[in-house]
Design a protein around this motif. Structure first.
Motif, PDB file in Angstrom:
ATOM      1  N   VAL A  87      32.499 -75.161 -20.167  1.00  0.00           N
ATOM      2  CA  VAL A  87      33.064 -75.125 -21.509  1.00  0.00           C
ATOM      3  C   VAL A  87      33.245 -76.557 -22.010  1.00  0.00           C
ATOM      4  CG1 VAL A  87      35.062 -74.418 -22.893  1.00  0.00           C
ATOM      5  CG2 VAL A  87      34.265 -72.956 -21.034  1.00  0.00           C
ATOM      6  N   GLY A  88      32.734 -76.847 -23.184  1.00  0.00           N
ATOM      7  CA  GLY A  88      32.895 -78.177 -23.760  1.00  0.00           C
ATOM      8  C   GLY A  88      34.303 -78.377 -24.292  1.00  0.00           C
ATOM      9  N   LEU A  89      34.991 -79.406 -23.826  1.00  0.00           N
ATOM     10  CA  LEU A  89      36.324 -79.746 -24.317  1.00  0.00           C
ATOM     11  C   LEU A  89      36.307 -81.160 -24.868  1.00  0.00           C
ATOM     12  CD1 LEU A  89      38.753 -78.421 -21.537  1.00  0.00           C
ATOM     13  CD2 LEU A  89      38.034 -77.291 -23.642  1.00  0.00           C
ATOM     14  N   THR A  90      36.982 -81.358 -25.972  1.00  0.00           N
ATOM     15  CA  THR A  90      37.107 -82.674 -26.582  1.00  0.00           C
ATOM     16  C   THR A  90      38.582 -83.002 -26.738  1.00  0.00           C
ATOM     17  OG1 THR A  90      35.047 -82.404 -27.794  1.00  0.00           O
ATOM     18  CG2 THR A  90      36.586 -84.052 -28.630  1.00  0.00           C
ATOM     19  N   LEU A  91      38.966 -84.204 -26.361  1.00  0.00           N
ATOM     20  CA  LEU A  91      40.328 -84.688 -26.591  1.00  0.00           C
ATOM     21  C   LEU A  91      40.310 -85.514 -27.858  1.00  0.00           C
ATOM     22  CD1 LEU A  91      41.563 -85.866 -23.080  1.00  0.00           C
ATOM     23  CD2 LEU A  91      42.281 -83.856 -24.355  1.00  0.00           C
ATOM     24  N   GLN A  92      41.168 -85.156 -28.780  1.00  0.00           N
ATOM     25  CA  GLN A  92      41.264 -85.908 -30.030  1.00  0.00           C
ATOM     26  C   GLN A  92      42.661 -86.485 -30.130  1.00  0.00           C
ATOM     27  OE1 GLN A  92      40.261 -83.010 -33.020  1.00  0.00           O
ATOM     28  NE2 GLN A  92      38.094 -83.468 -32.874  1.00  0.00           N
ATOM     29  N   GLU A  93      42.760 -87.819 -30.321  1.00  0.00           N
ATOM     30  CA  GLU A  93      44.059 -88.442 -30.483  1.00  0.00           C
ATOM     31  C   GLU A  93      44.668 -87.961 -31.788  1.00  0.00           C
ATOM     32  OE1 GLU A  93      46.177 -92.686 -29.661  1.00  0.00           O
ATOM     33  OE2 GLU A  93      44.009 -92.609 -29.810  1.00  0.00           O
ATOM     34  N   VAL A  94      45.945 -87.602 -31.728  1.00  0.00           N
ATOM     35  CA  VAL A  94      46.635 -87.100 -32.915  1.00  0.00           C
ATOM     36  C   VAL A  94      47.896 -87.909 -33.151  1.00  0.00           C
ATOM     37  CG1 VAL A  94      45.745 -84.751 -32.740  1.00  0.00           C
ATOM     38  CG2 VAL A  94      47.857 -85.347 -31.576  1.00  0.00           C
ATOM     39  N   SER A  95      48.324 -87.921 -34.372  1.00  0.00           N
ATOM     40  CA  SER A  95      49.580 -88.572 -34.725  1.00  0.00           C
ATOM     41  C   SER A  95      50.690 -87.551 -34.535  1.00  0.00           C
ATOM     42  CB  SER A  95      49.538 -89.023 -36.181  1.00  0.00           C
ATOM     43  OG  SER A  95      50.779 -89.517 -36.572  1.00  0.00           O
ATOM     44  N   SER A  96      51.670 -87.894 -33.719  1.00  0.00           N
ATOM     45  CA  SER A  96      52.746 -86.936 -33.462  1.00  0.00           C
ATOM     46  C   SER A  96      54.096 -87.644 -33.443  1.00  0.00           C
ATOM     47  CB  SER A  96      52.503 -86.201 -32.156  1.00  0.00           C
ATOM     48  OG  SER A  96      52.491 -87.106 -31.075  1.00  0.00           O
ATOM     49  N   GLY A  97      54.412 -88.306 -34.521  1.00  0.00           N
ATOM     50  CA  GLY A  97      55.708 -88.968 -34.619  1.00  0.00           C
ATOM     51  C   GLY A  97      55.827 -90.092 -33.612  1.00  0.00           C
ATOM     52  N   ASP A  98      56.821 -89.984 -32.744  1.00  0.00           N
ATOM     53  CA  ASP A  98      57.066 -91.056 -31.783  1.00  0.00           C
ATOM     54  C   ASP A  98      56.358 -90.834 -30.448  1.00  0.00           C
ATOM     55  OD1 ASP A  98      60.452 -90.038 -30.771  1.00  0.00           O
ATOM     56  OD2 ASP A  98      58.565 -88.964 -30.881  1.00  0.00           O
ATOM     57  N   ALA A  99      55.565 -89.776 -30.320  1.00  0.00           N
ATOM     58  CA  ALA A  99      54.880 -89.502 -29.057  1.00  0.00           C
ATOM     59  C   ALA A  99      53.830 -90.568 -28.782  1.00  0.00           C
ATOM     60  CB  ALA A  99      54.220 -88.128 -29.096  1.00  0.00           C
ATOM     61  N   LYS A 100      53.884 -91.124 -27.588  1.00  0.00           N
ATOM     62  CA  LYS A 100      52.925 -92.161 -27.190  1.00  0.00           C
ATOM     63  C   LYS A 100      51.648 -91.503 -26.699  1.00  0.00           C
ATOM     64  CE  LYS A 100      52.519 -95.031 -23.220  1.00  0.00           C
ATOM     65  NZ  LYS A 100      53.225 -95.532 -22.075  1.00  0.00           N
TER      66      LYS A 100
END
Length: 132
Positions: A87-100
């Motif tokens: 299964v192809g999985l992609t990680l996409q960086e997201v903006s989530s407030g103060d989450a590093k």
């Protein structure tokens, strides 16, 4: 060590384990997606179960892993009827407030049959770095 990511709202983790059953060189180092919280202090068999139990895996180098690859074909368990599938999985960086360093997991092959609910759950949540 490598970062540990935890899904928001459910017990699902993405982490790197150099020896998922703790038995030595029987298994390859790999990134795992599973529902058992990995140890922050163990050096192998991070879920502490003495076996390789997880929903999905991606074999990798044993050291020098800073994060899972941005996009890759993971081996994922898709229920008894379908078994293990690529299964192809992609990680996409997201903006989530103060989450590093938060990432969303996106499934590239949503049209495949037999992908179990856990896949959908992981794809719809944001994984946040628990430990880096």
């Amino acid at each position: 060590g490598s970062p540990i990511y935890k899904a928001r709202g459910i017990e699902e983790y993405i982490y790197h384990d150099v020896d998922c059953d703790g038995a030595g060189s029987n298994t390859a180092a790999r990134w795992l997606i599973g529902n058992i919280a990995p140890s922050l202090t163990a050096t192998k068999d991070l879920d502490g179960d003495g076996k390789c139990t997880y929903h999905a895996r991606l074999d990798s180098a044993p050291v020098g892993i800073l994060r899972p690859p941005a996009s890759a074909e993971w081996s994922m368990y898709c229920g008894e009827a379908s078994g293990w599938m690529s299964v192809g999985l992609t990680l996409q960086e997201v903006s989530s407030g103060d989450a590093k360093g938060a990432y969303a997991v996106v499934i590239n092959s949503a049209a495949r049959n037999g992908i179990v609910a856990i896949v959908a759950a992981v794809s719809l949540v944001t994984a946040q770095v628990l430990f880096a």
